[in-house]
Design a protein around this motif. Structure first.
Motif, PDB file in Angstrom:
ATOM      1  N   TYR A 110      35.046   8.063 -28.410  1.00  0.00           N
ATOM      2  CA  TYR A 110      34.376   6.789 -28.149  1.00  0.00           C
ATOM      3  C   TYR A 110      32.853   6.893 -28.199  1.00  0.00           C
ATOM      4  CZ  TYR A 110      38.640   4.357 -26.764  1.00  0.00           C
ATOM      5  OH  TYR A 110      39.874   3.745 -26.766  1.00  0.00           O
ATOM      6  N   LYS A 111      32.301   8.105 -28.036  1.00  0.00           N
ATOM      7  CA  LYS A 111      30.847   8.253 -27.986  1.00  0.00           C
ATOM      8  C   LYS A 111      30.266   8.972 -29.194  1.00  0.00           C
ATOM      9  CE  LYS A 111      30.114   6.493 -23.863  1.00  0.00           C
ATOM     10  NZ  LYS A 111      29.229   5.306 -23.631  1.00  0.00           N
ATOM     11  N   GLN A 112      31.091   9.335 -30.169  1.00  0.00           N
ATOM     12  CA  GLN A 112      30.605  10.122 -31.306  1.00  0.00           C
ATOM     13  C   GLN A 112      29.561   9.356 -32.119  1.00  0.00           C
ATOM     14  OE1 GLN A 112      33.618  10.679 -34.500  1.00  0.00           O
ATOM     15  NE2 GLN A 112      34.917   9.332 -33.280  1.00  0.00           N
ATOM     16  N   PRO A 113      28.614  10.134 -32.707  1.00  0.00           N
ATOM     17  CA  PRO A 113      28.414  11.580 -32.567  1.00  0.00           C
ATOM     18  C   PRO A 113      27.780  11.901 -31.218  1.00  0.00           C
ATOM     19  CG  PRO A 113      26.708  10.652 -33.953  1.00  0.00           C
ATOM     20  CD  PRO A 113      27.652   9.529 -33.651  1.00  0.00           C
ATOM     21  N   ILE A 114      28.209  13.028 -30.621  1.00  0.00           N
ATOM     22  CA  ILE A 114      27.783  13.377 -29.279  1.00  0.00           C
ATOM     23  C   ILE A 114      27.642  14.882 -29.185  1.00  0.00           C
ATOM     24  CG2 ILE A 114      30.162  13.504 -28.434  1.00  0.00           C
ATOM     25  CD1 ILE A 114      29.185  12.379 -25.773  1.00  0.00           C
ATOM     26  N   SER A 115      26.692  15.336 -28.369  1.00  0.00           N
ATOM     27  CA  SER A 115      26.415  16.763 -28.231  1.00  0.00           C
ATOM     28  C   SER A 115      27.152  17.342 -27.029  1.00  0.00           C
ATOM     29  CB  SER A 115      24.912  16.999 -28.075  1.00  0.00           C
ATOM     30  OG  SER A 115      24.449  16.428 -26.861  1.00  0.00           O
ATOM     31  N   ARG A 116      27.158  18.682 -26.943  1.00  0.00           N
ATOM     32  CA  ARG A 116      27.773  19.346 -25.795  1.00  0.00           C
ATOM     33  C   ARG A 116      27.127  18.911 -24.487  1.00  0.00           C
ATOM     34  NH1 ARG A 116      28.079  23.805 -29.431  1.00  0.00           N
ATOM     35  NH2 ARG A 116      30.179  24.696 -29.591  1.00  0.00           N
ATOM     36  N   ARG A 145      23.414  17.109 -36.672  1.00  0.00           N
ATOM     37  CA  ARG A 145      22.542  17.645 -35.636  1.00  0.00           C
ATOM     38  C   ARG A 145      21.631  16.555 -35.106  1.00  0.00           C
ATOM     39  NH1 ARG A 145      22.199  22.968 -34.560  1.00  0.00           N
ATOM     40  NH2 ARG A 145      23.400  24.395 -35.889  1.00  0.00           N
ATOM     41  N   ASP A 146      21.288  16.688 -33.831  1.00  0.00           N
ATOM     42  CA  ASP A 146      20.413  15.719 -33.195  1.00  0.00           C
ATOM     43  C   ASP A 146      18.989  15.873 -33.725  1.00  0.00           C
ATOM     44  OD1 ASP A 146      19.430  13.775 -31.570  1.00  0.00           O
ATOM     45  OD2 ASP A 146      19.530  14.940 -29.711  1.00  0.00           O
ATOM     46  N   GLN A 151      17.576  20.349 -31.795  1.00  0.00           N
ATOM     47  CA  GLN A 151      18.539  19.919 -32.825  1.00  0.00           C
ATOM     48  C   GLN A 151      19.971  20.325 -32.439  1.00  0.00           C
ATOM     49  OE1 GLN A 151      17.149  21.503 -36.570  1.00  0.00           O
ATOM     50  NE2 GLN A 151      15.663  19.850 -36.846  1.00  0.00           N
ATOM     51  N   ALA A 152      20.426  19.753 -31.330  1.00  0.00           N
ATOM     52  CA  ALA A 152      21.762  20.078 -30.829  1.00  0.00           C
ATOM     53  C   ALA A 152      22.838  19.651 -31.823  1.00  0.00           C
ATOM     54  CB  ALA A 152      21.998  19.378 -29.487  1.00  0.00           C
TER      55      ALA A 152
END
Length: 248
Positions: A110-116, A145-146, A151-152
Motif C-alpha cells: 500500500y505504501k510502495q515505493p518504500i524504504s526499510r 532508490r530514494d 539514496q535508500a
C-alpha cells in the motif's frame, strides 16, 4: 463494417481450444498479446474469445474459472471451492508467511515505493529479516532508490504478488479505508486502554493494628473506684479489740 474477417464457428472453436491448452500448461498468466502471436490472430479477437470462455465456465458451473490476472489470463479455482482447496494446499505445509511478514508485505503493497527505514517507522521494529524473506519468496523486489541523502533502496511488489492474490493490477487492492475502524470504535478502544488512577495508601499515617492500647478510663469512674477502696481500709485511730488487750 470491420475490416477483420470473422472466422467460421469451427475455426473459432479450434482457437479457443488452443487458448485453453496454452494457458493450462503455463505457470504464469499468459498475456493476450502472446496468445495473439501464437494464434496469429488480432489481440481484440483473442481477448473476446477469452472472455467468452470465461462466461462459458461460469454458465456451466465449473469448479474453475478463467481470470485476467497480472496483465494476462490464467485458470484458477472458483471462490466457492476455497475450503477444499485450502485443505489441500495447507496439508502438511510448513513454509507459511508469519504475521510479521504479512504485515510488512501489506505495508509495502500500500505504501510502495518504500524504504526499510520507512517500514521500520511504521512497524516499530527492524524489518531487515522479514524483507529478505519476502524477497526470497519473490513477493517484493528493489524498484529504485530514494533521491534523499543516502539514496535508500526502495521496495515494491512483484507480478508474483499480484498473481498470488489474484489481482490484475495494484489498483484492484482493497481500499485501505475498509480496514480502518470507525471513530466510535477507536474511541472505545482508547477508553478501554486508558489507565484509571489508583488510590494509594498514605504511608505517613500510623498503621492500624489489633494491639492498640486501651483508651484511658473516665476520670469520674476512677474517683468512685478510689473512694470505694478508702471506705474498706481500716481506721488507724480506732480502739484495739479486747483480745488484743488480753494478749498484752
Amino acid at each position: 463494417m470491420s475490416d477483420e474477417l470473422v472466422p467460421v464457428e469451427e475455426q473459432i472453436a479450434s482457437f479457443k481450444r488452443a487458448i485453453e491448452a496454452v494457458i493450462i500448461v503455463s505457470h504464469d498468466p499468459v498475456p493476450t498479446d502472446l496468445l495473439a502471436q501464437l494464434l496469429e490472430q488480432p489481440i481484440a479477437l483473442v481477448e473476446q474469445w477469452c472472455e467468452e470462455l470465461a462466461a462459458e465456465y461460469v454458465e456451466q458451473g465449473r469448479g474453475f474459472e478463467l481470470r485476467r490476472v497480472a496483465g494476462g489470463f490464467r485458470y484458477q479455482t472458483h471462490p466457492d471451492q476455497t475450503p477444499y482447496v485450502e485443505r489441500f494446499v495447507l496439508h502438511d505445509q510448513k513454509a507459511r508467511l508469519s504475521g510479521a511478514a504479512l504485515e510488512t508485505l501489506a505495508i509495502i503493497a500500500y505504501k510502495q515505493p518504500i524504504s526499510r527505514a520507512q517500514v521500520a517507522s511504521i512497524r516499530g521494529v527492524d524489518p531487515d529479516g522479514v524483507i529478505r524473506t519476502l524477497q526470497a519468496r519473490g513477493y517484493i523486489d528493489e524498484v529504485g532508490r530514494d533521491d534523499g541523502p543516502g539514496q535508500a533502496v526502495l521496495f515494491g511488489t512483484t507480478p508474483m504478488f499480484l498473481e498470488k492474490l489474484g489481482l490484475d493490477t495494484l489498483d484492484h487492492l482493497p481500499p485501505i479505508a475498509e480496514f480502518i475502524p470507525d471513530a466510535d470504535v477507536v474511541e472505545a478502544l482508547e477508553h478501554g486502554l486508558r489507565v484509571s488512577p489508583v488510590d494509594l495508601p498514605d504511608l505517613d499515617a500510623a498503621p492500624v493494628t489489633d494491639d492498640a492500647p486501651d483508651p484511658a478510663p473516665d476520670h469520674a469512674e476512677q474517683d468512685e473506684h478510689d473512694e470505694s477502696i478508702d471506705s474498706q481500709a481500716p481506721d488507724p485511730g480506732a480502739d484495739a479489740s479486747p483480745d488484743d488487750d488480753d494478749a498484752v
